[in-house]
Motif scaffolding. Structure first.
Motif, short mmCIF file in Angstrom:
data_model
loop_
_atom_site.label_atom_id
_atom_site.label_comp_id
_atom_site.label_asym_id
_atom_site.label_seq_id
_atom_site.Cartn_x
_atom_site.Cartn_y
_atom_site.Cartn_z
N LYS A 1 -17.56 40.31 2.71
CA LYS A 1 -16.18 40.20 3.17
C LYS A 1 -16.07 39.05 4.15
O LYS A 1 -16.82 38.96 5.12
CB LYS A 1 -15.74 41.49 3.84
N CYS A 2 -15.15 38.14 3.89
CA CYS A 2 -14.93 36.97 4.74
C CYS A 2 -14.33 37.42 6.08
O CYS A 2 -13.49 38.31 6.12
CB CYS A 2 -13.99 36.00 4.03
N GLY B 1 -12.53 35.46 7.99
CA GLY B 1 -11.27 34.77 8.22
C GLY B 1 -10.10 35.38 7.48
O GLY B 1 -9.06 35.68 8.05
N CYS B 2 -10.29 35.62 6.16
CA CYS B 2 -9.17 36.10 5.35
C CYS B 2 -9.42 37.49 4.76
O CYS B 2 -8.57 38.00 4.04
CB CYS B 2 -8.89 35.11 4.22
N TYR B 3 -10.54 38.11 5.04
CA TYR B 3 -10.92 39.44 4.56
C TYR B 3 -10.99 39.54 3.04
O TYR B 3 -10.82 40.60 2.48
CB TYR B 3 -9.99 40.52 5.12
N ARG B 4 -11.24 38.42 2.39
CA ARG B 4 -11.39 38.41 0.94
C ARG B 4 -12.84 38.73 0.60
O ARG B 4 -13.76 38.29 1.30
CB ARG B 4 -11.00 37.03 0.40
N SER C 1 -16.14 38.32 -1.73
CA SER C 1 -16.78 37.42 -2.68
C SER C 1 -18.13 37.99 -3.07
O SER C 1 -18.79 38.64 -2.27
CB SER C 1 -16.99 36.04 -2.05
N CYS D 1 -16.29 30.64 1.53
CA CYS D 1 -15.18 31.42 0.99
C CYS D 1 -14.30 30.49 0.15
O CYS D 1 -13.95 29.39 0.60
CB CYS D 1 -14.38 32.04 2.13
N SER E 1 -11.16 30.70 -0.57
CA SER E 1 -9.77 30.53 -0.12
C SER E 1 -9.65 29.85 1.25
O SER E 1 -8.77 29.04 1.45
CB SER E 1 -9.06 31.89 -0.09
N CYS E 2 -10.53 30.18 2.20
CA CYS E 2 -10.36 29.60 3.54
C CYS E 2 -11.53 28.70 3.97
O CYS E 2 -11.52 28.19 5.08
CB CYS E 2 -10.16 30.72 4.57
N SER E 3 -12.52 28.51 3.13
CA SER E 3 -13.65 27.60 3.35
C SER E 3 -14.54 27.97 4.54
O SER E 3 -15.22 27.11 5.09
CB SER E 3 -13.18 26.15 3.50
N CYS F 1 -19.80 38.83 9.18
CA CYS F 1 -19.58 39.15 7.77
C CYS F 1 -20.22 40.50 7.45
O CYS F 1 -21.33 40.77 7.87
CB CYS F 1 -20.19 38.10 6.86
#
Length: 92
Positions: free
Chosen positions: A44-45, A47-50, A52, A64, A66-68, A85
């Motif tokens: 889990k990122c 920054g954006c909680y996405r 991967s 990540c 989406s937010c690098s 993380c």
């Protein structure tokens, strides 16, 4: 006549039923049932909680999409996750 005496030797370890801790210490090819040390994991990122999917022994820096933000860096064997993380192993 000579009587035969059966002597049973007791081993220090049970070779047919090794403990889980003993199996994890062995090399992946010398275990009772061979299995790899590597796995895929969901990270889990911060920054954006996405979430991967990453390989545990990644050879490149993984960021990540989406937010690098950098999620992990290679460290020879297993990759090191960035502080903050969270992850979980994926089971097949």
């Amino acid at each position: 006549m000579h009587e035969r005496i059966k002597a049973t030797l007791q081993l220090a370890k049970d070779l047919m039923h090794p403990s889980l801790a003993d199996e994890r210490r062995k090399h992946k090819k010398k275990r009772l049932v061979q299995n790899p040390n590597s796995y895929f994991m969901d990270v889990k990122c911060i920054g954006c909680y996405r979430i991967s999917t990453i390989f545990s022994h990644a050879h490149t820096v993984v960021s990540c999409p989406s937010c690098s933000v950098i999620l992990c860096r290679p460290r020879g064997g297993k990759c090191r996750l960035t502080a903050g993380c969270s992850f979980r192993k994926k089971w097949s």
